[in-house]
Design an enzyme around this catalytic site. Structure first.
Site, short mmCIF file in Angstrom:
data_model
loop_
_atom_site.label_atom_id
_atom_site.label_comp_id
_atom_site.label_asym_id
_atom_site.label_seq_id
_atom_site.Cartn_x
_atom_site.Cartn_y
_atom_site.Cartn_z
N ASP A 57 -5.30 19.89 38.49
CA ASP A 57 -5.07 20.28 37.31
C ASP A 57 -5.80 19.21 36.08
OD1 ASP A 57 -4.34 21.22 34.48
OD2 ASP A 57 -2.15 21.34 35.24
N SER A 137 -19.92 25.84 24.90
CA SER A 137 -20.16 27.45 24.78
C SER A 137 -20.92 27.83 23.30
CB SER A 137 -18.89 28.20 24.66
OG SER A 137 -18.95 29.50 24.26
N TYR A 150 -10.26 29.13 20.87
CA TYR A 150 -11.22 28.91 21.73
C TYR A 150 -12.38 28.47 21.12
CZ TYR A 150 -14.67 29.79 25.50
OH TYR A 150 -15.61 29.45 26.40
N LYS A 154 -14.14 24.53 21.87
CA LYS A 154 -15.51 24.20 22.21
C LYS A 154 -16.60 23.70 21.13
CE LYS A 154 -15.23 26.08 26.33
NZ LYS A 154 -15.44 25.15 27.64
#
Length: 246
Positions: A57, A137, A150, A154
């Site tokens: 993890d 991203s 999100y 990024k």
């Protein structure tokens, strides 16, 4: 054989971009540790590539420390770290993302990069060489609505990449990022909310080259940034996006 004699760790290597990066690195001569939360998937890639497997993890401090300790013991040193493991939240207004979902997102997408630096960078600095590639991203460059946190995670990775590059350059350690546009991976449905021809068409309409990225596209870019061909390249966040961010 652009990575002949090199050793690498690829996180999130059990599927998608990470699996193809592990395969490509192996074909180019590297010894690869495939790390993934899904231990069975990591072992399948390791068996396919003749490398090592680690169930981890990436948001867990002790698990990450144990992984790097094992890598340094079993491989002697680590030349390349690819921070590929990541997650997203389903498209929704920013106020509807639950706090535990937000915390998990930043632990996986951001804290994992910090833990990689904490536990692997010292050995790279000691050897005076190393390459780190963070899979960020286009969401961190040109955010989409309803993916706010999100997008922010990024964007954090992109800034971290540049900050790490400046700090580590005097020690011979290069740090770069790849910014993929949405790709044909298990995360695609999460980005879109639902996978229908209509939703796909809407997504594709924002990509000038007219297609999603593929794992091979991202593996090719990551290979270049990890190789000695990119020995003068650091702090670059390379968009592999079919023109999405123009």
């Amino acid at each position: 054989m652009r990575l002949e004699g090199k050793t690498a760790i690829v996180t999130g290597a059990g599927s998608g971009f990470g699996a193809e990066i592990a395969r490509r690195f192996t074909r180019e001569g590297a010894k690869v540790m495939a790390a993934d939360l899904n231990g069975d998937a990591a072992r399948a890639i390791a068996e396919e590539t003749g490398g090592l497997a680690e169930a981890v993890d990436v948001s867990d401090t002790e698990a990450m420390k144990a992984m790097f300790d094992r890598a340094l013991t079993d491989m002697g040193h680590v030349d390349i770290l690819v921070n590929n493991a990541g997650m997203t939240h389903l498209p929704k207004p920013m106020t509807e993302v639950e706090e535990d979902e937000f915390d998990r997102l930043f632990r996986v997408n951001c804290k994992s990069v910090y833990l990689g630096a904490r536990y692997l960078v010292p050995s790279m600095k000691e050897r005076g060489q190393g390459a780190i590639v963070n899979i960020a991203s286009t969401a961190g460059v040109s955010p989409r609505p309803n993916l706010s946190w999100y997008n922010a995670s990024k964007g954090w990775m992109i800034t971290a990449t540049r900050a790490m590059a400046v700090e580590l350059a005097p020690f011979g350690v290069r740090v770069n990022a790849v910014n993929p546009v949405a790709g044909e991976t298990p995360l695609l449905k999460s980005f879109m909310g639902e996978d229908t021809p209509e939703v796909r068409a809407k997504f594709l309409s924002t990509i000038p080259l007219g297609r999603f990225s593929t794992p091979a596209d991202i593996a090719n870019a990551t290979l270049y940034l990890s190789s000695d061909e990119a020995s003068m390249v650091t702090g670059v966040c390379m968009e592999v996006d079919g023109g999405r961010c123009i």
